[in-house]
Write a protein that holds these residues in place. Structure first.
Motif, PDB file in Angstrom:
ATOM      1  N   SER A  41      42.868  40.130  73.965  1.00 25.83           N
ATOM      2  CA  SER A  41      43.599  41.129  73.199  1.00 25.83           C
ATOM      3  C   SER A  41      43.193  41.075  71.737  1.00 25.83           C
ATOM      4  O   SER A  41      42.675  40.076  71.255  1.00 25.83           O
ATOM      5  CB  SER A  41      45.106  40.915  73.331  1.00 25.83           C
ATOM      6  OG  SER A  41      45.461  39.666  72.776  1.00 25.83           O
ATOM      7  N   CYS A  42      43.438  42.173  71.034  1.00 22.95           N
ATOM      8  CA  CYS A  42      43.141  42.248  69.613  1.00 22.95           C
ATOM      9  C   CYS A  42      44.262  41.584  68.825  1.00 22.95           C
ATOM     10  O   CYS A  42      45.412  41.556  69.271  1.00 22.95           O
ATOM     11  CB  CYS A  42      43.044  43.714  69.172  1.00 22.95           C
ATOM     12  SG  CYS A  42      41.353  44.225  68.894  1.00 22.95           S
ATOM     13  N   PRO A  43      43.921  41.041  67.649  1.00 24.94           N
ATOM     14  CA  PRO A  43      44.964  40.481  66.791  1.00 24.94           C
ATOM     15  C   PRO A  43      45.985  41.558  66.439  1.00 24.94           C
ATOM     16  O   PRO A  43      45.635  42.723  66.234  1.00 24.94           O
ATOM     17  CB  PRO A  43      44.197  40.023  65.550  1.00 24.94           C
ATOM     18  CG  PRO A  43      42.779  39.886  65.987  1.00 24.94           C
ATOM     19  CD  PRO A  43      42.599  40.899  67.068  1.00 24.94           C
ATOM     20  N   SER A  44      47.232  41.154  66.369  1.00 23.75           N
ATOM     21  CA  SER A  44      48.272  42.121  66.031  1.00 23.75           C
ATOM     22  C   SER A  44      49.303  41.464  65.129  1.00 23.75           C
ATOM     23  O   SER A  44      49.272  40.268  64.881  1.00 23.75           O
ATOM     24  CB  SER A  44      48.925  42.678  67.294  1.00 23.75           C
ATOM     25  OG  SER A  44      49.517  41.639  68.031  1.00 23.75           O
ATOM     26  N   SER A  45      50.208  42.267  64.633  1.00 25.06           N
ATOM     27  CA  SER A  45      51.310  41.804  63.800  1.00 25.06           C
ATOM     28  C   SER A  45      52.558  42.552  64.230  1.00 25.06           C
ATOM     29  O   SER A  45      52.536  43.301  65.210  1.00 25.06           O
ATOM     30  CB  SER A  45      51.004  42.073  62.317  1.00 25.06           C
ATOM     31  OG  SER A  45      51.068  43.465  62.055  1.00 25.06           O
ATOM     32  N   LYS A  46      53.619  42.382  63.484  1.00 25.20           N
ATOM     33  CA  LYS A  46      54.851  43.110  63.789  1.00 25.20           C
ATOM     34  C   LYS A  46      54.642  44.616  63.695  1.00 25.20           C
ATOM     35  O   LYS A  46      55.377  45.388  64.278  1.00 25.20           O
ATOM     36  CB  LYS A  46      55.961  42.686  62.831  1.00 25.20           C
ATOM     37  CG  LYS A  46      56.423  41.268  63.037  1.00 25.20           C
ATOM     38  CD  LYS A  46      57.478  40.878  62.038  1.00 25.20           C
ATOM     39  CE  LYS A  46      57.866  39.416  62.217  1.00 25.20           C
ATOM     40  NZ  LYS A  46      58.807  38.975  61.196  1.00 25.20           N
ATOM     41  N   LYS A  47      53.590  45.020  62.961  1.00 22.13           N
ATOM     42  CA  LYS A  47      53.288  46.438  62.788  1.00 22.13           C
ATOM     43  C   LYS A  47      52.392  46.980  63.890  1.00 22.13           C
ATOM     44  O   LYS A  47      51.978  48.121  63.856  1.00 22.13           O
ATOM     45  CB  LYS A  47      52.648  46.670  61.425  1.00 22.13           C
ATOM     46  CG  LYS A  47      53.592  46.351  60.278  1.00 22.13           C
ATOM     47  CD  LYS A  47      52.923  46.581  58.946  1.00 22.13           C
ATOM     48  CE  LYS A  47      53.880  46.231  57.824  1.00 22.13           C
ATOM     49  NZ  LYS A  47      53.276  46.402  56.509  1.00 22.13           N
ATOM     50  N   GLY A  48      52.021  46.133  64.857  1.00 18.27           N
ATOM     51  CA  GLY A  48      51.225  46.577  65.996  1.00 18.27           C
ATOM     52  C   GLY A  48      49.821  46.010  65.997  1.00 18.27           C
ATOM     53  O   GLY A  48      49.464  45.156  65.187  1.00 18.27           O
ATOM     54  N   VAL A  49      49.016  46.503  66.936  1.00 20.74           N
ATOM     55  CA  VAL A  49      47.626  46.076  67.073  1.00 20.74           C
ATOM     56  C   VAL A  49      46.891  46.402  65.776  1.00 20.74           C
ATOM     57  O   VAL A  49      47.010  47.502  65.252  1.00 20.74           O
ATOM     58  CB  VAL A  49      46.952  46.773  68.278  1.00 20.74           C
ATOM     59  CG1 VAL A  49      45.469  46.474  68.322  1.00 20.74           C
ATOM     60  CG2 VAL A  49      47.621  46.356  69.572  1.00 20.74           C
ATOM     61  N   CYS A  50      46.192  45.422  65.244  1.00 19.37           N
ATOM     62  CA  CYS A  50      45.453  45.548  63.978  1.00 19.37           C
ATOM     63  C   CYS A  50      46.371  46.021  62.850  1.00 19.37           C
ATOM     64  O   CYS A  50      45.949  46.717  61.927  1.00 19.37           O
ATOM     65  CB  CYS A  50      44.248  46.471  64.123  1.00 19.37           C
ATOM     66  SG  CYS A  50      43.045  45.906  65.355  1.00 19.37           S
ATOM     67  N   SER A  51      47.639  45.647  62.933  1.00 19.89           N
ATOM     68  CA  SER A  51      48.664  45.994  61.938  1.00 19.89           C
ATOM     69  C   SER A  51      48.772  47.494  61.698  1.00 19.89           C
ATOM     70  O   SER A  51      49.286  47.944  60.680  1.00 19.89           O
ATOM     71  CB  SER A  51      48.394  45.279  60.609  1.00 19.89           C
ATOM     72  OG  SER A  51      48.396  43.892  60.795  1.00 19.89           O
ATOM     73  N   GLY A  52      48.243  48.284  62.625  1.00 18.98           N
ATOM     74  CA  GLY A  52      48.268  49.736  62.451  1.00 18.98           C
ATOM     75  C   GLY A  52      47.290  50.203  61.381  1.00 18.98           C
ATOM     76  O   GLY A  52      47.297  51.354  60.988  1.00 18.98           O
ATOM     77  N   LYS A  53      46.425  49.314  60.889  1.00 20.99           N
ATOM     78  CA  LYS A  53      45.488  49.625  59.801  1.00 20.99           C
ATOM     79  C   LYS A  53      44.033  49.484  60.227  1.00 20.99           C
ATOM     80  O   LYS A  53      43.156  49.312  59.397  1.00 20.99           O
ATOM     81  CB  LYS A  53      45.748  48.712  58.599  1.00 20.99           C
ATOM     82  CG  LYS A  53      47.157  48.744  58.084  1.00 20.99           C
ATOM     83  CD  LYS A  53      47.515  50.101  57.532  1.00 20.99           C
ATOM     84  CE  LYS A  53      48.930  50.082  56.981  1.00 20.99           C
ATOM     85  NZ  LYS A  53      49.409  51.397  56.639  1.00 20.99           N
ATOM     86  N   GLY A  54      43.765  49.526  61.515  1.00 25.64           N
ATOM     87  CA  GLY A  54      42.400  49.405  61.998  1.00 25.64           C
ATOM     88  C   GLY A  54      42.323  49.742  63.471  1.00 25.64           C
ATOM     89  O   GLY A  54      43.327  50.050  64.112  1.00 25.64           O
ATOM     90  N   ASP A  55      41.104  49.667  64.000  1.00 25.61           N
ATOM     91  CA  ASP A  55      40.862  49.958  65.410  1.00 25.61           C
ATOM     92  C   ASP A  55      40.411  48.698  66.122  1.00 25.61           C
ATOM     93  O   ASP A  55      39.640  47.907  65.580  1.00 25.61           O
ATOM     94  CB  ASP A  55      39.789  51.034  65.563  1.00 25.61           C
ATOM     95  CG  ASP A  55      40.231  52.361  64.979  1.00 25.61           C
ATOM     96  OD1 ASP A  55      41.364  52.782  65.253  1.00 25.61           O
ATOM     97  OD2 ASP A  55      39.428  52.985  64.248  1.00 25.61           O
ATOM     98  N   CYS A  56      40.862  48.527  67.338  1.00 25.63           N
ATOM     99  CA  CYS A  56      40.496  47.383  68.165  1.00 25.63           C
ATOM    100  C   CYS A  56      39.210  47.716  68.910  1.00 25.63           C
ATOM    101  O   CYS A  56      39.115  48.756  69.556  1.00 25.63           O
ATOM    102  CB  CYS A  56      41.631  47.100  69.149  1.00 25.63           C
ATOM    103  SG  CYS A  56      41.353  45.653  70.156  1.00 25.63           S
TER     104      CYS A  56
END
Length: 179
Positions: A41-56
């Motif tokens: 899986s791609c790295p994620s944060s509370k804001k979602g996959v790639c912190s919602g600031k990138g593409d996996c």
């Protein structure tokens, strides 16, 4: 086969075998997952996959990683780069890099610019930063760019040569050089 054969993160589909040996199965992974059985899986944060600031995306090694949008860094794109008042990353006068002294991102400014977002212009003389006789730095006390002149120069842009005696001693050793 069932979804559980794809780690619960994708669907198992039938694909034709080009060698004429029949059909094979493979996993069609959900967004943010990859690998033969969708186990990566791609790295994620509370804001979602790639912190919602990138593409996996999948790497050639079949690992998953984030490709961050401009202005964001880090394995999960969670670090925002400093921006100017109008939202330009490093004021378009520098490069955003990981801060090795602490956490987050910082701007490495191009010559002639300083400040957290490279928005301050260094004083010049004769077309050179600090007249070529000093180093420009950011004064965080008043938010300005300023020159620290070499020993034998003074002035806001280091353009004033200090008077010296025949031995090269500034002010003959009887004073200090100021503007």
């Amino acid at each position: 086969t069932t979804e559980s054969s794809c780690s619960g993160k994708g669907s198992c589909i039938m694909v034709g075998d080009k060698a004429g040996k029949g059909f094979a199965t493979k996993c069609l992974c959900k967004k943010g997952f990859g690998g033969r059985t969708c186990e990566k899986s791609c790295p994620s944060s509370k804001k979602g996959v790639c912190s919602g600031k990138g593409d996996c995306v999948a790497t050639p090694e079949k690992d998953m990683k984030c490709m961050c949008k401009e202005g964001f860094l880090g394995s999960n794109c969670g670090m925002a780069c400093p921006t100017s008042k109008n939202g330009e990353v490093c004021s378009r006068r520098g490069m955003c890099t990981l801060n090795t002294v602490g956490k987050g991102a910082k701007c490495d400014c191009k010559g002639g610019f300083v400040g957290p977002s490279c928005s301050h212009v260094c004083p010049t003389a004769g077309g050179k930063v600090c007249g070529g006789h000093g180093k420009c730095s950011f004064n965080s006390n008043d938010g300005t760019a300023m020159c620290k002149c070499h020993r034998d120069y003074s002035g806001a842009n280091c353009s004033k040569k200090c008077p010296m005696d025949a031995n090269g001693t500034i002010c003959s050793g009887n004073g200090s050089c100021e503007l």
